[in-house]
Design an enzyme around this catalytic site. Structure first.
Site, PDB file in Angstrom:
ATOM      1  N   LYS A 175       0.840  -1.187   0.000  1.00  0.00           N
ATOM      2  CA  LYS A 175       0.000   0.000   0.000  1.00  0.00           C
ATOM      3  C   LYS A 175       0.877   1.239   0.000  1.00  0.00           C
ATOM      4  O   LYS A 175       1.475   1.590   1.011  1.00  0.00           O
ATOM      5  CB  LYS A 175      -0.917   0.040   1.228  1.00  0.00           C
ATOM      6  CG  LYS A 175      -1.957   1.146   1.080  1.00  0.00           C
ATOM      7  CD  LYS A 175      -2.416   1.699   2.396  1.00  0.00           C
ATOM      8  CE  LYS A 175      -2.068   3.115   2.700  1.00  0.00           C
ATOM      9  NZ  LYS A 175      -2.116   4.116   1.669  1.00  0.00           N
ATOM     10  N   GLU A 250       9.598   1.678  10.672  1.00  0.00           N
ATOM     11  CA  GLU A 250      10.616   2.713  10.407  1.00  0.00           C
ATOM     12  C   GLU A 250       9.892   4.041  10.483  1.00  0.00           C
ATOM     13  O   GLU A 250       9.068   4.363   9.621  1.00  0.00           O
ATOM     14  CB  GLU A 250      11.238   2.489   9.027  1.00  0.00           C
ATOM     15  CG  GLU A 250      11.951   1.141   8.962  1.00  0.00           C
ATOM     16  CD  GLU A 250      12.723   0.915   7.676  1.00  0.00           C
ATOM     17  OE1 GLU A 250      12.532   1.666   6.704  1.00  0.00           O
ATOM     18  OE2 GLU A 250      13.524  -0.034   7.652  1.00  0.00           O
ATOM     19  N   CYS A 284      13.394  11.234   6.048  1.00  0.00           N
ATOM     20  CA  CYS A 284      13.462  10.907   7.481  1.00  0.00           C
ATOM     21  C   CYS A 284      14.876  11.058   8.019  1.00  0.00           C
ATOM     22  O   CYS A 284      15.061  11.270   9.209  1.00  0.00           O
ATOM     23  CB  CYS A 284      12.953   9.486   7.710  1.00  0.00           C
ATOM     24  SG  CYS A 284      13.813   8.282   6.669  1.00  0.00           S
ATOM     25  N   GLU A 387       9.242  16.415  15.244  1.00  0.00           N
ATOM     26  CA  GLU A 387       9.609  16.292  13.835  1.00  0.00           C
ATOM     27  C   GLU A 387       8.820  17.308  13.002  1.00  0.00           C
ATOM     28  O   GLU A 387       7.599  17.371  13.101  1.00  0.00           O
ATOM     29  CB  GLU A 387       9.292  14.878  13.332  1.00  0.00           C
ATOM     30  CG  GLU A 387       9.779  14.662  11.918  1.00  0.00           C
ATOM     31  CD  GLU A 387       9.414  13.284  11.358  1.00  0.00           C
ATOM     32  OE1 GLU A 387       8.261  12.865  11.528  1.00  0.00           O
ATOM     33  OE2 GLU A 387      10.291  12.660  10.741  1.00  0.00           O
TER      34      GLU A 387
END
Ligand code: NDP
Length: 486
Positions: A175, A250, A284, A387
């Site tokens: 997906k 992750e 990331c 973040e």
């Protein structure tokens, strides 16, 4: 002109969603749709899982060399379609064409080649008990794997999951992010051309809920590999944990870049520009907190701000562009909110902070943001803890190596760190004290696919890459053979 349609791949065929629904895919540089993707529902996921289950027996029993050959043909087709895929990735995501062409699409092909080679060359484990017995380890594929990936490096991260899962003999339901479905759909078409048996690879487009959620909940999907945000990872864990699924997460990062007193800035500066602003900071592994020894603070900041002002923001397809569009209006707004927050928290915006003024006319409705450098914020503030995932970097000072390590570790995340020093002893000592999945010394984003990849703390659970991936996607049985009677 009719817009392209990005369909699901189920049981070896490109199909519309069962409900016949579509969702526009937006080119964020123009603020306009460039195509439409299947808007799938639970029924599409169930169909894809069924076809993956049906394909599993044969695919898992096939020789590794056969599976590897399929993966290599797919890698070759990605290379042959490199320009088309790169252009599409740029249009769909906002990244510069250069980034897609030079880095991401070639690396998507490498993912398949690497894991094709890995399963052909891996050796097994045997543990001898002298004359009494010997043990050997059988590693078998786990079944249907759900691969869920984010929007920032769409094809690269999607293939990072799919390639090892398939190479080790699992079948896959993937997906991609609903925000960037285009190249995943082309991958589906190319897998048919590459001659993959029906049902081995399935790709279902649609929203996190219901498509991703159903994949995680499905009782026949025993393994989930997920890359994305930390809060989504937590939701997935809550579902998958009690079902005893194998899970690799992750997740997000808040990565430090440490510039020691003896850092070679001539060498470091171009790399730090990349680590700060590559792909609009939407990687990331980007370094978003730069920690500078106070003796070098002024020199570093002056150079960094001047170089940041020199970056060209604009049309991602223009080869001169350094910074393309943010992935969506919503994400742009989220990053802009963090810049507002940084101001409220007392930060000084040394450069950037707003919408660029010199955009080409055709990009005037696009989601663009100036690369932004923030000074003067304390460690504990939200800007330095959360973040942001955009072209926004905060610079802090430190006096001692111990303080640098404390600051590096003083966030909930632990994904990647880069450390700049010419003192070898210091480099190794600090690297061993930083709680991070990767520590780069005098470099950034140098990736060897054999190495373990993953994060500490809120940056993830588990490791992928190299042998770690081969183990993650297989289940071990220890076979113990007695060598002596009685
Ligand atoms: P999200 O967590 O929002 O989405 C990631 C994927 O999960 C998408 O395909 C999404 O679908 C899907 N999803 C959303 N909700 C669910 C659910 N309940 N169940 C199952 N699947 C779901 O992340 P983003 O796409 O916003 O990506 C950015 C994030 O990814 C950042 O935090 C970044 O740090 C992280 N990231 C981590 C990396 C790493 O290696 N550690 C690498 C790259 C990015 P949809 O998009 O359709 O909602």
């Amino acid at each position: 002109m009719t817009m392209p349609s990005y369909r699901n791949l189920i049981n070896g065929e490109m199909r519309d969603a069962l409900d016949g629904h579509w969702r526009d895919t937006i080119n964020p540089a123009l603020g306009q749709p460039h195509g439409r993707a299947a808007e799938s529902s639970v029924g599409d996921v169930d169909l894809a899982v069924r076809s993956a289950l049906d394909a599993f027996t044969e695919w898992s029993a096939a020789p590794a060399a056969y599976r590897a050959a399929c993966l290599r043909r797919l890698a070759d087709l990605i290379d042959e379609n490199g320009e088309r895929l790169s252009r599409l990735e740029s249009i769909d995501q906002g990244k510069t064409l250069r980034q897609a062409l030079e880095i991401e699409i070639p690396r998507a092909a490498s993912n398949f080649r690497f894991f094709a080679g890995a399963v052909e060359h891996v050796s097994g484990e045997m543990h001898s008990m002298g004359n009494a017995a010997l043990n050997y380890t059988l590693r078998r594929p786990r079944g249907v794997v759900g691969c869920i990936s984010p929007w920032n490096l769409p094809l690269y991260l999607f293939t990072w999951k799919i390639a090892p899962a398939l190479a080790t003999g699992n079948t896959v339901v993937g997906k991609p992010s609903e925000i960037t479905p285009a190249t995943a759909s082309i991958l589906g078409e190319l897998s048919i051309e590459a001659g993959f048996p029906r049902g081995v690879l399935n790709i279902v487009h649609g929203c996190g809920d219901p498509v991703g959620r159903r994949l995680v909940e499905h009782p026949d999907v025993g393994t989930i590999t997920f890359t994305g945000g930390t809060s989504t990872g937590a939701a997935i864990s809550a579902t998958a944990g009690p079902m005893f699924k194998r899970l690799s997460l992750e997740l997000g990062g808040k990565n430090p870049v440490i510039i020691c007193e003896d850092a070679d800035l001539d060498r470091a500066m171009p790399q730090i520009m990349r680590s700060s602003f590559s792909n609009q900071g939407e990687i990331c592994l980007c370094g978003s907190r730069i920690l500078v020894h106070r003796s070098r603070m002024k020199e570093f900041t002056d150079r960094f701000v001047e170089m940041t002002r020199g970056l060209k923001v604009g049309d991602p397809l223009d080869p001169e562009t350094d910074i393309g569009a943010m992935v969506s209006k919503e994400h742009l707004e989220s990053v802009a909110n963090y810049i507002r927050l940084a101001r409220e928290e007392g930060g000084v915006i040394a450069c950037g902070g707003g919408r660029p003024t010199h955009l080409p006319e055709h990009c005037r409705d696009g989601s663009f943001l100036e690369p932004t450098v923030i000074l003067g914020l304390p460690q504990e503030c939200r800007t330095n803890q959360e973040e942001i995932f955009g072209p926004v970097v905060s610079v802090q000072g430190f006096d001692t190596n111990v303080e640098a390590v404390e600051r590096a570790n003083g966030v909930p995340y632990g994904l990647a760190c880069s450390l700049w020093t010419n003192d070898l002893t210091r480099a190794h000592r600090m690297a061993s004290r930083i709680d991070s999945g990767i520590v780069w010394i005098n470099c950034w984003m140098v990736r060897d696919l054999r190495t373990p990849f993953g994060g500490w703390k809120h940056s993830g659970v588990g490791r992928e890459g190299g042998e770690e991936a081969l183990k993650f996607f297989t289940e071990a049985t220890n076979v113990c053979v007695a060598l002596e009677d009685g």
